[in-house]
Design a protein around this motif. Structure first.
Motif, PDB file in Angstrom:
ATOM      1  N   HIS A 261       4.870  76.176 131.693  1.00 37.07           N
ATOM      2  CA  HIS A 261       5.447  75.027 131.187  1.00 37.07           C
ATOM      3  C   HIS A 261       7.155  75.001 131.000  1.00 37.07           C
ATOM      4  N   THR A 262       7.668  76.447 131.440  1.00 39.02           N
ATOM      5  CA  THR A 262       9.050  76.719 131.534  1.00 39.02           C
ATOM      6  C   THR A 262       9.401  76.627 133.038  1.00 39.02           C
ATOM      7  N   SER A 263       8.695  76.334 133.973  1.00 37.60           N
ATOM      8  CA  SER A 263       8.868  76.344 135.533  1.00 37.60           C
ATOM      9  C   SER A 263       9.992  75.582 135.551  1.00 37.60           C
ATOM     10  N   LEU A 264      11.626  75.803 135.688  1.00 37.35           N
ATOM     11  CA  LEU A 264      12.661  74.896 136.098  1.00 37.35           C
ATOM     12  C   LEU A 264      12.192  74.210 137.536  1.00 37.35           C
ATOM     13  N   TYR A 265      11.557  74.655 138.438  1.00 35.44           N
ATOM     14  CA  TYR A 265      11.439  73.881 139.764  1.00 35.44           C
ATOM     15  C   TYR A 265      10.132  72.809 139.322  1.00 35.44           C
ATOM     16  N   ALA A 266       9.364  73.196 138.586  1.00 32.02           N
ATOM     17  CA  ALA A 266       8.186  72.036 138.192  1.00 32.02           C
ATOM     18  C   ALA A 266       8.975  71.045 137.478  1.00 32.02           C
ATOM     19  N   ARG A 267       9.872  71.598 136.453  1.00 34.26           N
ATOM     20  CA  ARG A 267      10.403  70.556 135.346  1.00 34.26           C
ATOM     21  C   ARG A 267      11.329  69.539 136.279  1.00 34.26           C
ATOM     22  N   MET A 268      12.079  70.154 137.179  1.00 36.62           N
ATOM     23  CA  MET A 268      12.980  69.511 137.960  1.00 36.62           C
ATOM     24  C   MET A 268      12.288  68.348 138.951  1.00 36.62           C
ATOM     25  N   LEU A 269      11.020  68.885 139.416  1.00 35.59           N
ATOM     26  CA  LEU A 269      10.546  67.811 140.409  1.00 35.59           C
ATOM     27  C   LEU A 269      10.053  66.759 139.446  1.00 35.59           C
ATOM     28  N   ALA A 270       9.373  67.033 138.318  1.00 35.89           N
ATOM     29  CA  ALA A 270       8.823  65.848 137.580  1.00 35.89           C
ATOM     30  C   ALA A 270      10.092  65.121 137.140  1.00 35.89           C
ATOM     31  N   TRP A 271      11.239  65.740 136.534  1.00 35.09           N
ATOM     32  CA  TRP A 271      12.296  64.824 136.314  1.00 35.09           C
ATOM     33  C   TRP A 271      13.054  63.842 137.272  1.00 35.09           C
ATOM     34  N   ARG A 272      13.226  64.511 138.656  1.00 38.59           N
ATOM     35  CA  ARG A 272      13.507  63.542 139.579  1.00 38.59           C
ATOM     36  C   ARG A 272      12.564  62.842 140.116  1.00 38.59           C
TER      37      ARG A 272
ATOM     38  N   ILE B  74      21.594  72.913 138.572  1.00 37.28           N
ATOM     39  CA  ILE B  74      21.205  71.566 139.132  1.00 37.28           C
ATOM     40  C   ILE B  74      20.577  70.895 137.848  1.00 37.28           C
ATOM     41  N   ALA B  75      19.899  71.683 136.930  1.00 30.52           N
ATOM     42  CA  ALA B  75      19.048  71.040 136.123  1.00 30.52           C
ATOM     43  C   ALA B  75      20.288  70.783 134.879  1.00 30.52           C
ATOM     44  N   ALA B  76      21.054  71.182 134.721  1.00 30.50           N
ATOM     45  CA  ALA B  76      22.238  70.996 133.608  1.00 30.50           C
ATOM     46  C   ALA B  76      22.984  69.986 134.148  1.00 30.50           C
ATOM     47  N   ALA B  77      23.293  69.763 135.274  1.00 24.82           N
ATOM     48  CA  ALA B  77      23.950  68.729 135.838  1.00 24.82           C
ATOM     49  C   ALA B  77      23.397  67.397 136.063  1.00 24.82           C
ATOM     50  N   GLU B  78      21.997  67.527 136.146  1.00 22.87           N
ATOM     51  CA  GLU B  78      21.179  66.096 136.169  1.00 22.87           C
ATOM     52  C   GLU B  78      20.580  65.967 134.796  1.00 22.87           C
ATOM     53  N   GLY B  79      20.898  66.634 133.777  1.00 22.05           N
ATOM     54  CA  GLY B  79      20.590  66.328 132.420  1.00 22.05           C
ATOM     55  C   GLY B  79      19.130  66.439 132.234  1.00 22.05           C
ATOM     56  N   LEU B  80      18.504  67.574 132.677  1.00 26.85           N
ATOM     57  CA  LEU B  80      17.085  67.924 132.442  1.00 26.85           C
ATOM     58  C   LEU B  80      16.835  67.870 130.845  1.00 26.85           C
ATOM     59  N   PRO B  81      15.851  67.283 130.348  1.00 22.49           N
ATOM     60  CA  PRO B  81      15.780  67.047 128.937  1.00 22.49           C
ATOM     61  C   PRO B  81      14.662  68.091 128.385  1.00 22.49           C
ATOM     62  N   GLY B  82      15.011  68.629 127.075  1.00 20.47           N
ATOM     63  CA  GLY B  82      13.984  69.559 126.610  1.00 20.47           C
ATOM     64  C   GLY B  82      14.191  70.915 126.974  1.00 20.47           C
ATOM     65  N   SER B  83      12.956  71.688 126.808  1.00 19.93           N
ATOM     66  CA  SER B  83      12.845  73.122 127.247  1.00 19.93           C
ATOM     67  C   SER B  83      11.554  73.244 127.945  1.00 19.93           C
ATOM     68  N   SER B  84      10.721  72.458 128.157  1.00 18.73           N
ATOM     69  CA  SER B  84       9.395  72.606 128.610  1.00 18.73           C
ATOM     70  C   SER B  84       8.995  71.437 129.501  1.00 18.73           C
ATOM     71  N   LEU B  85       7.937  71.475 130.112  1.00 20.34           N
ATOM     72  CA  LEU B  85       7.477  70.279 131.045  1.00 20.34           C
ATOM     73  C   LEU B  85       6.844  69.287 130.157  1.00 20.34           C
ATOM     74  N   LYS B  86       6.248  69.493 128.949  1.00 18.17           N
ATOM     75  CA  LYS B  86       5.790  68.511 127.909  1.00 18.17           C
ATOM     76  C   LYS B  86       6.952  67.611 127.678  1.00 18.17           C
ATOM     77  N   ASP B  87       8.272  68.176 127.360  1.00 15.07           N
ATOM     78  CA  ASP B  87       9.520  67.382 127.002  1.00 15.07           C
ATOM     79  C   ASP B  87       9.820  66.455 128.002  1.00 15.07           C
ATOM     80  N   VAL B  88       9.820  66.869 129.370  1.00 15.04           N
ATOM     81  CA  VAL B  88      10.180  66.207 130.606  1.00 15.04           C
ATOM     82  C   VAL B  88       9.035  64.857 130.668  1.00 15.04           C
ATOM     83  N   CYS B  89       7.726  65.163 130.362  1.00 17.08           N
ATOM     84  CA  CYS B  89       6.844  64.266 130.502  1.00 17.08           C
ATOM     85  C   CYS B  89       7.009  63.312 129.543  1.00 17.08           C
ATOM     86  N   ALA B  90       7.476  63.532 128.276  1.00 13.32           N
ATOM     87  CA  ALA B  90       7.587  62.529 127.172  1.00 13.32           C
ATOM     88  C   ALA B  90       8.855  61.733 127.584  1.00 13.32           C
ATOM     89  N   ALA B  91       9.906  62.207 128.296  1.00 21.14           N
ATOM     90  CA  ALA B  91      10.957  61.630 128.798  1.00 21.14           C
ATOM     91  C   ALA B  91      10.578  60.632 129.686  1.00 21.14           C
TER      92      ALA B  91
END
Length: 266
Positions: A10-21, A82-99
């Motif tokens: 759930h903490t993977s920045l790679y997976a979270r950034m893929l989901a966010w983008r 990159i995550a900070a510059a693109e405004g990646l929300p929250g601290s987990s993959l679940k947070d990104v999914c909610a967003a």
């Protein structure tokens, strides 16, 4: 284009950034994200079959507890930047999914019945694989286009494991890079979409190369998905004889490769 994403932790920045983008990209509907539950005995056995206990511990510390690979050097642009510059929300993959409004599932294994049922209900055109173990034929058969993966080496020449280190033992300038391909029943043998090579930079060591692979892989995976969406990329079959499978390096050999890397990088 409808897509689903498979993730390892759930903490993977790679997976979270893929989901966010991908979740905010025009013409793409990221409907479901499936997280493989961490800290399972069968998962630990899978990892230990592929690598050494020390490397499993390092992976847990970096990917699970920290969310990315080792800390970048001064002036190095990392996935965290990159995550900070693109405004990646929250601290987990679940947070990104909610967003982004994607359904979030935790499954015991990406190949289990619950995972397969969720994916079949989602009816994705494409599955994006961000890690989480080996994938079996029933899952690979679900998406219309296929399952897309990033590989930490140059395909088709370097298939398998430790492919950021094996090129250092081949003599000459090492062929380093990242590839994006569709997963098939073989080991990194599926149809190829993109390959990006890079050279060593002054002061590089193995962790620095792996961080660059993570950063390049994020961009390359997004480019591949958009290319499939737009019809500008067509997967090309790999020639079986154009490469060979590489296996996990013995620690003593890995130490030799790492020393050569530092020597080449000055």
């Amino acid at each position: 284009m409808r897509i689903s994403l498979l993730a390892p932790v759930h903490t993977s920045l790679y997976a979270r950034m893929l989901a966010w983008r991908l979740g905010r990209a025009d013409g793409i509907e990221l409907t479901d994200v499936l997280l493989r539950a961490p800290f399972q005995l069968d998962r630990l056995r899978d990892e230990l079959r592929l690598t050494t206990p020390g490397r499993v511990l390092a992976k847990v510390t970096g990917k699970v507890l920290v969310g990315s690979l080792s800390s970048p050097r001064a002036g190095e642009r990392s996935v965290r930047d990159i995550a900070a510059a693109e405004g990646l929300p929250g601290s987990s993959l679940k947070d990104v999914c909610a967003a982004i409004g994607a359904r979030f599932h935790v499954v015991q294994n990406h190949n289990d019945d619950r995972s397969l049922a969720a994916l079949r209900a989602a009816a994705p055109d494409l599955i994006v694989f961000a890690g989480g173990g080996l994938l079996r034929a029933p899952l690979l058969a679900i998406p219309r286009i296929g399952v897309l993966n990033t590989h930490n080496g140059v395909l088709p020449r370097y298939r398998g494991m430790d492919v950021a280190l094996w090129p250092l033992l081949d003599g000459g300038a090492p062929e380093l890079g990242v590839s994006v391909h569709l997963i098939d029943a073989g080991v990194d043998t599926g149809p190829l979409l993109l390959v990006e090579r890079f050279s060593l930079e002054p002061g590089d060591d193995h962790p620095a190369v792996m961080r660059r692979i993570e950063r390049v892989g994020l961009d390359l995976m997004c480019r591949a998905v958009l290319g499939l969406r737009d019809g500008t990329l067509t997967p090309a079959p790999q020639a079986a004889e154009a490469g060979r499978q590489h296996f996990v390096m013995h620690p003593a050999i890995a130490a030799i490769a790492a020393r050569r890397l530092r020597s080449l990088a000055g």
